[in-house]
Design a protein around this motif. Sequence first.
Motif, PDB file in Angstrom:
ATOM      1  N   UNK A  58       0.838  -1.196   0.000  1.00 22.44           N
ATOM      2  CA  UNK A  58       0.000   0.000   0.000  1.00 22.44           C
ATOM      3  C   UNK A  58       0.878   1.254   0.000  1.00 22.44           C
ATOM      4  N   UNK A  59       1.948   1.226   0.774  1.00 19.74           N
ATOM      5  CA  UNK A  59       2.828   2.392   0.877  1.00 19.74           C
ATOM      6  C   UNK A  59       3.701   2.558  -0.370  1.00 19.74           C
ATOM      7  N   UNK A  60       4.252   1.459  -0.867  1.00 21.43           N
ATOM      8  CA  UNK A  60       5.144   1.523  -2.027  1.00 21.43           C
ATOM      9  C   UNK A  60       4.384   1.867  -3.307  1.00 21.43           C
ATOM     10  N   UNK A  61       3.254   1.201  -3.531  1.00 21.38           N
ATOM     11  CA  UNK A  61       2.500   1.383  -4.774  1.00 21.38           C
ATOM     12  C   UNK A  61       1.404   2.440  -4.661  1.00 21.38           C
ATOM     13  N   UNK A  66      -6.822   5.312  -0.224  1.00 26.01           N
ATOM     14  CA  UNK A  66      -7.983   6.178  -0.015  1.00 26.01           C
ATOM     15  C   UNK A  66      -9.189   5.420   0.529  1.00 26.01           C
ATOM     16  N   UNK A  67      -9.104   4.112   0.536  1.00 23.64           N
ATOM     17  CA  UNK A  67     -10.214   3.281   1.012  1.00 23.64           C
ATOM     18  C   UNK A  67     -10.100   3.114   2.526  1.00 23.64           C
ATOM     19  N   UNK A  68     -11.104   3.610   3.254  1.00 27.54           N
ATOM     20  CA  UNK A  68     -11.076   3.519   4.709  1.00 27.54           C
ATOM     21  C   UNK A  68     -11.016   2.079   5.186  1.00 27.54           C
ATOM     22  N   UNK A  69     -11.690   1.186   4.472  1.00 31.73           N
ATOM     23  CA  UNK A  69     -11.685  -0.217   4.912  1.00 31.73           C
ATOM     24  C   UNK A  69     -10.265  -0.785   4.901  1.00 31.73           C
TER      25      UNK A  69
END
Length: 90
Positions: A58-61, A66-69
């Motif tokens: 999630x951090x790298x790409x 933006x998805x709270x879930x």
Amino acid sequence: MTLLWKVLLGYLAVMNLIAFAVCGIDKKKARRGVWRIPEKTLFLLSGLGGCYGFLLGMLVFHHKTRHWSFRILIPLFCLLWTAGIFLVNR
């Protein structure tokens, strides 16, 4: 290190590599506008131990940030797995 710990660490290493790769693949598919990997699958991979790899993905790409879930459940899975590992280690 016992055999149980070797198996657990091997399992977690594989799951996290898979989750990281799947995160990158899904991001690439999102950019191309083609068929995507279902969110249920992404959550399943994370819940089965790939949460650290998916969080890194999630951090790298910059994927699913933006998805709270995803912003809530993936770190929660990380906390649960960390707590579980500490409990097993006692």
